[in-house]
Motif scaffolding. Structure first.
Motif, short mmCIF file in Angstrom:
data_model
loop_
_atom_site.label_atom_id
_atom_site.label_comp_id
_atom_site.label_asym_id
_atom_site.label_seq_id
_atom_site.Cartn_x
_atom_site.Cartn_y
_atom_site.Cartn_z
N LEU A 160 57.83 -53.41 5.26
CA LEU A 160 58.74 -52.27 5.28
C LEU A 160 59.14 -51.90 6.71
O LEU A 160 60.29 -51.52 6.96
CB LEU A 160 58.09 -51.08 4.57
CG LEU A 160 57.80 -51.31 3.08
CD1 LEU A 160 57.02 -50.15 2.49
CD2 LEU A 160 59.09 -51.55 2.30
N TRP A 161 58.23 -52.00 7.64
CA TRP A 161 58.58 -51.76 9.05
C TRP A 161 59.53 -52.84 9.56
O TRP A 161 60.45 -52.56 10.33
CB TRP A 161 57.31 -51.72 9.89
CG TRP A 161 57.50 -51.63 11.39
CD1 TRP A 161 56.86 -52.40 12.33
CD2 TRP A 161 58.31 -50.70 12.13
NE1 TRP A 161 57.24 -52.03 13.59
CE2 TRP A 161 58.13 -50.99 13.50
CE3 TRP A 161 59.19 -49.69 11.76
CZ2 TRP A 161 58.79 -50.28 14.51
CZ3 TRP A 161 59.85 -48.99 12.76
CH2 TRP A 161 59.65 -49.28 14.11
N ASN A 167 63.10 -50.49 14.06
CA ASN A 167 62.33 -51.62 14.58
C ASN A 167 63.20 -52.37 15.59
O ASN A 167 64.37 -52.67 15.32
CB ASN A 167 61.92 -52.53 13.43
CG ASN A 167 61.02 -53.67 13.85
OD1 ASN A 167 61.28 -54.37 14.83
ND2 ASN A 167 59.96 -53.88 13.09
N ALA A 168 62.65 -52.72 16.72
CA ALA A 168 63.42 -53.36 17.78
C ALA A 168 64.09 -54.65 17.33
O ALA A 168 65.14 -55.04 17.86
CB ALA A 168 62.52 -53.64 18.99
N GLY A 169 63.53 -55.32 16.34
CA GLY A 169 64.15 -56.55 15.84
C GLY A 169 65.44 -56.32 15.10
O GLY A 169 66.19 -57.27 14.84
N GLY A 176 61.86 -49.50 19.67
CA GLY A 176 61.00 -49.70 18.51
C GLY A 176 60.19 -50.96 18.54
O GLY A 176 59.77 -51.44 17.48
N ALA A 177 59.90 -51.50 19.72
CA ALA A 177 59.01 -52.66 19.84
C ALA A 177 57.57 -52.14 19.87
O ALA A 177 56.86 -52.24 20.88
CB ALA A 177 59.33 -53.46 21.09
N VAL A 178 57.16 -51.57 18.73
CA VAL A 178 55.88 -50.88 18.66
C VAL A 178 55.21 -51.26 17.34
O VAL A 178 55.88 -51.67 16.39
CB VAL A 178 56.05 -49.35 18.75
CG1 VAL A 178 56.82 -48.96 20.01
CG2 VAL A 178 56.76 -48.80 17.51
N PRO A 179 53.89 -51.12 17.24
CA PRO A 179 53.23 -51.29 15.94
C PRO A 179 53.75 -50.25 14.96
O PRO A 179 54.11 -49.13 15.35
CB PRO A 179 51.75 -51.07 16.26
CG PRO A 179 51.62 -51.23 17.73
CD PRO A 179 52.92 -50.81 18.32
N LEU A 191 61.96 -43.84 21.19
CA LEU A 191 61.97 -43.73 19.74
C LEU A 191 61.99 -42.26 19.31
O LEU A 191 62.70 -41.89 18.36
CB LEU A 191 60.75 -44.45 19.17
CG LEU A 191 60.76 -44.90 17.70
CD1 LEU A 191 62.04 -45.63 17.34
CD2 LEU A 191 59.55 -45.75 17.40
N VAL A 192 61.25 -41.44 20.01
CA VAL A 192 61.27 -40.00 19.72
C VAL A 192 62.67 -39.44 19.91
O VAL A 192 63.16 -38.64 19.10
CB VAL A 192 60.25 -39.26 20.61
CG1 VAL A 192 60.44 -37.75 20.52
CG2 VAL A 192 58.82 -39.63 20.23
#
Length: 465
Positions: A160-161, A167-169, A176-179, A191-192
């Motif tokens: 879902l992510w 999501n950076a992708g 959004g290159a984050v877990p 992102l915030v």
């Protein structure tokens, strides 16, 4: 569709001053004031994809809700979307076909979005999306339906992510290159900022609608979305709403089941619970004197009784909202005619709609602002019972389970009309007269299969103050 959205905004600009948005009722803030009337909100709606799924005919869907007497629908804003097979839902409206997902952010010219088409640009808005969103709210408003807007949802698993525009992708901004566990936190300032901008944009786009309220995040507790992020986003949305002539209400989703809200938040007016069976959440939080909402259910199998009984019991316990996930609404079946297979987590369809429509009519017969929960009981105790009363002239009760005994309810001295109702249809089963000297009255229901309801009215005389 863009032209339709612009027309909708023009209509709203003319009508905004005439219609304040849905609010807490000043006479009894446990319930709502909507278009001049005390209101409880009842629905059995699609799985939150009506706006973001380009193939979903939301006008046909809203017509079906109106025909059932419903006055609520819940929709996700598009920061979260699902994939085929998620939660074993057949025809999931929250999982559009590849290339048919529309969300607040505009597409770029760079290919590579995980569900088809170009990636998103998180610094540009998509006018077509906002035209669809505003027209959805306009069409709902014309049918007397309130829309709960949900901007965010935690990402329950990696799949879902992987498909979220945040999501950076999936975006060209490198954001959004984050877990996934950090997507809804204050740890990543870029992102915030994207999330703050989305809240402000939704507030701006929906200013003037009288049939809207917000819930910042769906089920934040499931994936541990931190309190500081929730509080921050609620404050951002509240600040944006204060800039509007008529600010909307904001809800918070507290827990599955029940939880004692011992630290209310200043920006929150509606308290949402999911899978709130039995209805302890209402009893535990009665001191708040604000609406307690059964905001989601739909994972108890395909039969009607679990959902019908949840709805009747929750409202008879003092709740203000019941919202079920109805899997009979799919693309191509926006009239609720899809038959959920046995593998489905929940049900829905015409027979369930009949039971919830009966509840809506039953509640509308009550002077709900004057009523509060009272403690009935069954004798010998095999039946569960919930009841509301103004303690003077009117009582309403719901009984679940088969029993041969009586229902015991404290009544003042007087003569009463007792109307027994079939909750699955709203049909009157039996009307009886009762003369009572005062104290505990034993009410014997007519034979019934699964559940029964009653409306008890004191006839004439002093109100017994």
């Amino acid at each position: 569709m863009l032209f339709v959205g612009l027309v909708a905004c023009a209509v709203l600009a003319v009508g905004a001053a005439a219609r304040p948005p849905v609010a807490l009722h000043p006479g009894n803030p446990r319930y709502f004031l909507f278009r001049g009337r005390p209101t409880v909100l009842i629905t059995s709606g699609e799985h939150y994809g009506a706006v973001l799924n380009r193939d979903f005919d939301y006008v046909r869907y809203l017509d079906t809700l109106k025909a059932a007497g419903y006055n609520l629908t819940r929709t996700f804003a598009g920061s979260y979307v699902e994939v085929p097979g998620a939660f074993a839902i057949a025809g999931n409206t929250l999982s559009p076909a590849d290339g048919r997902f529309v969300c607040p952010w505009a597409r770029s010219e760079t290919p590579g979005y995980a569900r088809g088409g170009a990636r998103f640009d998180l610094w540009r808005w998509d006018p077509a999306y906002f035209a669809r969103l505003t027209d959805f709210c306009l069409q709902a408003g014309r049918r007397g339906i309130v829309v709960e807007i949900v901007p965010f949802c935690p990402f329950y698993d990696e799949g879902l992510w992987r498909v979220s525009p945040m999501n950076a992708g999936n975006n060209v901004n490198g954001i959004g290159a984050v877990p996934r566990e950090e997507a809804l936190t204050l740890q990543h300032s870029d992102l915030v900022e994207v999330q703050e901008r989305l809240l402000r944009k939704l507030s701006e786009a929906l200013a003037g609608f009288d049939n809207v309220y917000f819930e910042v995040c769906n089920e934040p507790y499931v994936c541990g979305v931190p309190e500081d992020w929730q509080d921050h986003m609620a404050a951002v949305l509240a600040e944006a709403e204060r800039a509007r002539p008529r600010p909307h209400l904001i809800a918070r989703n507290w827990a599955n089941g029940s939880a004692l809200i011992d630290r209310p938040r200043p920006h929150i007016s509606i308290h949402n619970f999911h899978y709130a069976w039995p209805p302890r959440a209402v009893e535990e939080n009665a001191a708040l004197r604000q609406p307690i909402a059964f905001d989601e259910t739909g994972f108890r199998g395909t039969a009607d009784l679990p959902y019908r009984s949840e709805a009747w019991a929750f409202l008879m316990a003092g709740g203000a909202v019941y919202s079920n996930l109805d899997y009979s609404f799919t693309v191509g079946h926006e009239d609720g005619s899809f038959v959920p297979p046995s593998t489905q987590p929940g049900g829905g369809g015409p027979s369930l709609r009949a039971g919830l429509s009966a509840l809506k009519r039953f509640v509308e017969r009550l002077d709900i602002l004057r009523m509060a929960p009272v403690p009935p009981r069954s004798v010998p105790g095999a039946v569960s019972v919930w009841a509301l009363s103004d303690r003077e002239r009117a009582w309403a009760l719901y009984a679940l389970g088969r029993g041969e005994g009586a229902i015991v309810l404290a009544l003042p001295a007087g003569s009463y009309a007792v109307e027994w109702v079939d909750p699955s249809t709203g049909a009157f089963v039996e009307t009886a007269r009762l003369r009572h000297p005062g104290g505990e009255a034993r009410l014997t229901p007519p034979p019934y299969a699964e559940d029964i309801a009653a409306h008890i009215r004191r006839q004439g005389g002093s109100p017994g103050r």
